[in-house]
Every structure is written in C-alpha cells, then in structure tokens.
Design a protein around this motif. Structure first.
Motif, PDB file in Angstrom:
ATOM      1  N   ASP A  28      -7.278  -1.715   3.430  1.00  8.52           N
ATOM      2  CA  ASP A  28      -6.379  -2.792   2.942  1.00  8.52           C
ATOM      3  C   ASP A  28      -5.147  -2.355   2.406  1.00  8.52           C
ATOM      4  OD1 ASP A  28      -7.036  -2.471   0.354  1.00  8.52           O
ATOM      5  OD2 ASP A  28      -7.860  -4.466   0.261  1.00  8.52           O
ATOM      6  N   GLU A  29      -4.378  -3.151   2.134  1.00  4.44           N
ATOM      7  CA  GLU A  29      -2.883  -2.794   1.412  1.00  4.44           C
ATOM      8  C   GLU A  29      -3.008  -1.772   0.164  1.00  4.44           C
ATOM      9  OE1 GLU A  29       0.245  -6.168   2.901  1.00  4.44           O
ATOM     10  OE2 GLU A  29      -1.003  -6.610   1.108  1.00  4.44           O
ATOM     11  N   CYS A  30      -3.928  -2.512  -0.562  1.00  7.73           N
ATOM     12  CA  CYS A  30      -4.070  -1.897  -2.035  1.00  7.73           C
ATOM     13  C   CYS A  30      -4.670  -0.390  -1.965  1.00  7.73           C
ATOM     14  CB  CYS A  30      -5.051  -2.956  -2.769  1.00  7.73           C
ATOM     15  SG  CYS A  30      -5.122  -2.372  -4.490  1.00  7.73           S
ATOM     16  N   ASP A  31      -5.416  -0.284  -0.720  1.00  8.50           N
ATOM     17  CA  ASP A  31      -6.277   0.980  -0.680  1.00  8.50           C
ATOM     18  C   ASP A  31      -5.081   1.974  -0.035  1.00  8.50           C
ATOM     19  OD1 ASP A  31      -8.746   0.518  -0.954  1.00  8.50           O
ATOM     20  OD2 ASP A  31      -9.129  -0.412   1.174  1.00  8.50           O
ATOM     21  N   LEU A  33      -1.851   1.885  -0.483  1.00  9.33           N
ATOM     22  CA  LEU A  33      -1.034   2.288  -1.948  1.00  9.33           C
ATOM     23  C   LEU A  33      -1.595   3.231  -2.757  1.00  9.33           C
ATOM     24  CD1 LEU A  33       0.346  -1.413  -2.455  1.00  9.33           C
ATOM     25  CD2 LEU A  33       1.521   0.550  -1.333  1.00  9.33           C
ATOM     26  N   GLY A  34      -2.862   3.046  -3.044  1.00 11.86           N
ATOM     27  CA  GLY A  34      -3.456   3.969  -3.804  1.00 11.86           C
ATOM     28  C   GLY A  34      -3.643   5.306  -3.454  1.00 11.86           C
ATOM     29  N   VAL A  82       4.788   5.452  -2.470  1.00  9.09           N
ATOM     30  CA  VAL A  82       4.378   4.277  -2.531  1.00  9.09           C
ATOM     31  C   VAL A  82       5.433   3.027  -2.536  1.00  9.09           C
ATOM     32  CG1 VAL A  82       3.077   2.806  -4.424  1.00  9.09           C
ATOM     33  CG2 VAL A  82       2.506   5.121  -4.196  1.00  9.09           C
ATOM     34  N   GLU A 108       5.561   0.001  -0.184  1.00  5.93           N
ATOM     35  CA  GLU A 108       5.640  -1.219  -0.512  1.00  5.93           C
ATOM     36  C   GLU A 108       6.911  -1.891   0.154  1.00  5.93           C
ATOM     37  OE1 GLU A 108       5.601  -1.859  -5.160  1.00  5.93           O
ATOM     38  OE2 GLU A 108       5.030   0.457  -5.023  1.00  5.93           O
ATOM     39  N   CYS A 136      -3.249 -11.833   2.044  1.00  4.82           N
ATOM     40  CA  CYS A 136      -2.743 -11.891   0.696  1.00  4.82           C
ATOM     41  C   CYS A 136      -1.738 -12.965   0.481  1.00  4.82           C
ATOM     42  CB  CYS A 136      -1.855 -10.974   0.563  1.00  4.82           C
ATOM     43  SG  CYS A 136      -2.305  -8.932   1.084  1.00  4.82           S
TER      44      CYS A 136
END
Lengths: 392, 392
Positions: free
Chosen positions: B340-343, B345-346, B368, B372, B391
C-alpha cells in the motif's frame, strides 16, 4: 459444532502443525532458506521412499507425477507392460496411449492381484518391453499388490519398474532401492498427510540412464530440469513452497516415529478394523487388502446411499464411495495419517449402529470387541514399539 | 523481531484471511461443498479476467498453464508467432519447440515493446500462423506490452491470441473478451495474492474450436477434461482445494473493491514509486513499464549486492534481482497485492538511505516527497474511488 472426520484414502487429515505452517506468510523461494528447506524435505523423503536416488517435487496432483513417469522414460512406439486392475492402474494405460507408447495389458478382475510369475511370463514373451507399470495400493479396489515379488521378476531384465505409490508410500512397506523400483510416484495428500497440490517422484540411476535415450516431449514435466535444479536444492519453476514447508513437518514426524514403526502401526489399525468388519459380516472387496486402506462392500440388504448419509450426517464420518464397477456398492477408508486406535473403534461402533438402524442383524459392540482384541494382541507382541509409543 | 517484506513481482504477500484459510483442516473435494467453492471462485475469476469464457484451474505453477496453452491449441508442424523479449516470453518459444510447433520470432531488445503494426505485418507475411504468443507484463524486464493494440491486429485473422498474464492479471487493465484474447494464463501467487501452486486459464470459444482440430499430446494438461468437469463444477484430478479456498477469499476482496478500482489503485502506487525513483535519478529498465511492477537499474556507482543486502538485512525489504542480461544490475518490485501507500513511501525512504550509505548523492526525503505529491494529486482526481476507499 459438527465434527468432520475425513477418512478417505486421500486426501487425509493434516496434522495441526502442518496446517499452521500453511498460515505462515509466504517468503521467496530463490533464497538460502528455501534451499535448506528443499534439502531437508528431499533428504527425509529419501528415507521414507527407502532410496538413495533423486527425489523430485512437482507442483501438481499425483497424476502429474504419473505422466512425468511415462513421458521421461519411454519413447513413442516403445512397449510397456501395464498391470491394470482398477481405476488408477488403468490410468497408466491411458497415459501410455496418449504418448503413443504401446501398452501391453496384463489385466486381472478388480479386487484380484497380479501374479509375479505371470509378469515374468509377459517379459519373456515380449523381450522388448521397456517398462512395467505397477501400483502399490490400487485405491479404487483397496488391493495391495505384490510389488516386491513383481520387482524381483523385472530386476532380471532391462525393463524399468515404474510404480504408482501415490496412496500408500509412507503407510506400508515399500523399499524402493532394495526391491528394485525405478520410479516411484507419490502424492503429498495421502500417507504423507500433506495438502493436495504437491507430487513427489523417486528416480533410480537405471531410470536416468533410460531417460537419456528417450525421446521426451515435455517442458513442465521434463524431469531432467527438476533433477539438475534439485541437486542444487532448487526448482526449475516457482515451487509451492508453503506446501513443501508443511510437508516437511510431517516427514519429520514420520521419521521421528521411524518409518518401519509407522508401517507396523498402520498394519495394526488395518487388522483391527478388518477384524471388526468381519465380525459383523461386512465383506472386503479383496482377499489382498493393502494396509493403507480398507475397501468393503456395503451389505446388499442396505440402501448404500442412506448408509453413507447416516455415517456422514450423524457421525461426521466421511468415507470414499466406490468408483467404476464398485460405484454405489462399497465404502473406502484410509488407515494412514493421524487416524488412530480410538478413531477406528469409534468408527466401527458407528458402522454397527448405522447397519442396525438400516435393518441389519448386528450385535451392538461386537465389531468393536473384535477390533479391541486385535489391538490388545499387539500389545504383547514383541518389538511392537510403534503402538506402545502411541499409547504409552 | 525481524519484519520480512516480500515485494517481489510474485510470489507476493498473502492477505491474512487467505493465510488463515490455509490452516483449515482439509475436507474432501468430491462434495457439494467443493462444487459450490469451485463455482464461486471460477465465477469471480471470470469478472477479474473480464471474460464469459471458461475458467480452468490446474494444480501447477504458471508454466503449467503456459504449456497447456500450447499443447491444446497447436498441432506439431503448425506455425506460431512468438513475441519474444525477456525470460518469460522466450519460454513460449521453448515450449513451442518441445512440441514441434514452428515458432516465428518477433524479437525486440529487453525493455522494448512490440509494435502492433509489426505484428500485423508478420501475420500478413505468414498467413498460416495459427497463434500469436504475447505477454501482458514481462516480469523479467518490467515491460507492459500493448496487448490491446496487438489483439486488434490478430482479431482480423483466424489466429488465436495466447497471452501470458501470469504476473499482471488482476493488477492492470486486461479485458479478455473485449480486447480479443483467446487464452489467458495466470498464476495465483501474483496479483491474485494466492499461494504458489495454482494456475488459472481463461479460454475463449474460438480457442475451443481450434482445439477440436488440434492433435493434442497431453493427459494431465488435456484441457478438454478440465472444461467438461469444470462445467459440472468439479475437476478431473485431485484439486489443490485449500489453495482454491484461500484464493476465493482474495477474489472476493478484489471484486468488492471493484476490479477497475484495483487497476487504478495499482497504477497510482506505480506512478508514485516511479516519481520517487526518478527524483533520485534511479533509471527504469524500460520506457514502457507495466503498472504491475517496477524494474529499475541499481545505480552503476553502487555495489549491487550490497544494495540488495542492506535493503534486506536492515529494512526487511525483499526485492527480486535481475535475470538474464539484467542479472546483478536491476531490482524488481511488485505494485500489486497488499502493498500500500505507506509501504511505497517507506520503501522509497529505505532506498534513499541505502544509496546514501553506499556513497550516492541523494537528498534524503526527496524521493518520498515526489511520491507523496503524486499520491496527493490522486486525491483531487475525480472518480478515484479506489484510493479513497483505502484511505478514507
């Protein structure tokens, strides 16, 4: 709250540990971790197969292993002797036909056994037979064939002995190298208590030599790829890694008990179950039952569908029914896997009740008593460590 | 406490629900319960494949589906056009060769794309081409091929269009019927988030008609058996039932989100990831990336092994490396599944840090930030329901 008892001669119940392994997150298969798993599980399977040959793992059902056993070792136009007596042994004939391999059929009625001397006779009559196809346990009839005796006849020739051990390897005595089996095909979901989807092959050096001279028509089933990758502890195509991880736990458990002890345990359960059936006049389909399973006639005076339905609905007992000429006439039950003494006794009792409900003359408790006697005999037999370790 | 992130373009992480389904005790497959499961999962897959044709399920890897796509539809001696550019599309050529089907190669360099007009040219030059083999996403190069455009050229002929959709169906737009794909081969362990071991085929009526005139040499891969059984909601051989049960949950989840929404979500993640890479001058392997995955060069000034090792050991990030000419040069990452998005970005942040540690000039946070921005653009786009539902 219904309890479900899967008792078919494959698929069988999977031990809890192996089930939980399936719930682990997937990891990648091109890693040292996978190589270690691959190495461990194939080494363990060598012990179960009783072979120092190659063990190959294929994503597929048992039939995939059978087909690979044909196409890698026989060229179109070559002759093969097929020992055919039941739905699964007849599949060897069907696969040979697809690949234009000439099947010579040695057939006996369903429920009968092949005579090793007769196999020898065929081999003398047709010296150009390149392979003999046999079946360790014919799951459709419950017959345990004399693979050891037949192997002895084949060993004197150049022919390969290719054996469908799908439903019995790991449950009954089968010594691939010592007996002289060249190719042994097995499915994970039978005596090895794995989930369906993984097929296993044991291959002898004699088989590889024949393979080199064989006109192969295979890509996914090209076993030389599996061998070459396997010797590096990897696979040519994406392996069903979770299925392998789960199977590895079962292989460990079987070897911890000792494979010969597992054979004895299975044989004891089979003997007890059959003594129970005999006491209440339920007839087996064959005088030569494999200890991996029992196939028995549903008494003729009974409505077979109702018999199966009561067992399933009231007692949660899922037997397999009959196939082919046995359809609607028999039930089949496994003795391998995590089926234990208490299961066998409860199942016999459920059969007693079911038959009585359906109007048969049955003395309640009699089948159970007969089975108990057999199981207790075992206790005083020398060297029966398997059972003692289960019921200490 | 090490956290492991499987990010390879298959196998991919399996959703928790689907993993837990694997831990359920095995039940039998010749039952009404199995038939209901089979019916449900194949109906759902029709929606994902965008077809009203038959969906067939095979125990095997994706290659099994590819081989079945060859041997059931082409006779020895027939010609086929193979669009070859990468490890997996070249496999079509290899399978054709095994079956004595004459492959005519239209090759472009790895990372390039096939031109539909050129495909048309081949078809005119060789009017006896019986099938064209294409690849939706070439996993070894990351290229998303113009299957829609190519299909249009083939639709005007009698040739079949056989497409390897293994690593992308369910992730990117692919409309089997509308575009005119006759056979679509897929593996469960990619965008469908299943475990490895299950292959899926979609088959058009045009393909079945050709199949009837084809000299087939197959038993396990004889698809007419799967079709005939499948239309009765069953299978010719023991199915990997647990794998199917688990897959059925993923199919439900994808359809609940809406397959078109899934395509949009995946495309957004891909766009964000690539914007991030671009900002730190990490080059893609291709100007035509599939949204199912990204393949990118590890900067030349960096030791590729150390790059992969730091990502894995410090950040738990498991990318795939390169194959063939890309070996040791690229990394490959999936955008499908539960990534997902958080993945994203990390992971971009981890790449920034890793490159910096290895001596690259990198402004920390810049990749990043670029990602974003892309993800936030999406928020104001009309009709982007997929991301909003993720989200809220």
């Amino acid at each position: 709250m219904k309890k479900y008892r899967l008792l078919t001669p494959g698929p069988t119940q999977v031990p809890e540990k192996a089930l939980l392994a399936m719930a682990k997150q997937v990891t990648h298969h091109r890693t040292p971790e996978f190589e270690a798993l691959y190495h461990a599980v194939t080494q363990g399977l060598k012990e179960i197969f009783q072979t120092s040959g190659d063990i190959l793992l294929l994503a597929g059902s048992g039939t995939a292993a059978m087909e690979a056993s044909v196409t890698n070792f026989l060229s179109p136009g070559e002759k093969a002797l097929v020992l055919a007596s039941g739905k699964f042994s007849e599949r060897w004939r069907d696969i040979c036909s697809v690949y234009k391999i000439e099947p010579i059929l040695y057939e006996v009625p369903w429920g009968e056994r092949f005579n090793p001397a007769e196999v020898s006779h065929y081999l003398m009559q047709y010296p150009d037979i390149k392979a003999v196809f046999g079946t360790l346990c014919e799951t459709s009839t419950g017959v345990g064939h004399d693979i050891k005796g037949i192997a002895r006849m084949i060993a004197e020739t150049d022919a390969l002995f290719i054996v469908d051990g799908i439903s019995a390897v790991g449950a009954v005595e089968c010594r691939m190298d010592r007996w002289g089996i060249d190719i042994l095909a097995v499915g994970a979901q039978k005596a090895l208590m794995g989930l369906p989807g993984l097929a296993i092959l044991g291959i002898s050096e004699k088989a590889w030599q024949k393979s080199e001279k064989t006109k192969r028509q295979a890509f996914y089933f090209d076993l030389s790829k599996y061998r070459d990758c396997g010797r590096q502890s990897t696979t040519p195509f994406t392996p069903p890694k979770s299925l392998m991880e789960s199977l590895a736990l079962n292989v460990d458990a079987l070897l911890k008990e000792g494979i010969e002890n597992v054979w004895i345990r299975t044989a004891n359960l089979a003997a007890a179950f059959r003594a129970g059936l005999q006491r209440i006049s339920v007839r087996l389909t064959t005088p030569y039952p494999s200890d991996a399973m029992t196939a028995a006639y549903i008494p003729e005076e009974v409505d077979a569908k109702r018999f199966m339905k009561i067992l399933e609905n009231r007692f949660g007992i899922k037997f397999a029914g009959g196939q082919g000429i046995f359809k609607g006439k028999i039930f089949r039950m496994a003795h391998f896997g995590i089926i234990d003494e208490c299961d066998i006794l409860g199942i016999l009792a459920a059969i007693e009740m079911t038959l009585k409900m359906l109007g048969c003359k049955v003395t309640l408790g009699s089948a159970v008593a007969a089975a108990e006697s057999v199981l207790m005999e075992g206790d005083v037999e020398q060297g029966n460590q398997a059972k003692n370790s289960l019921c200490p």
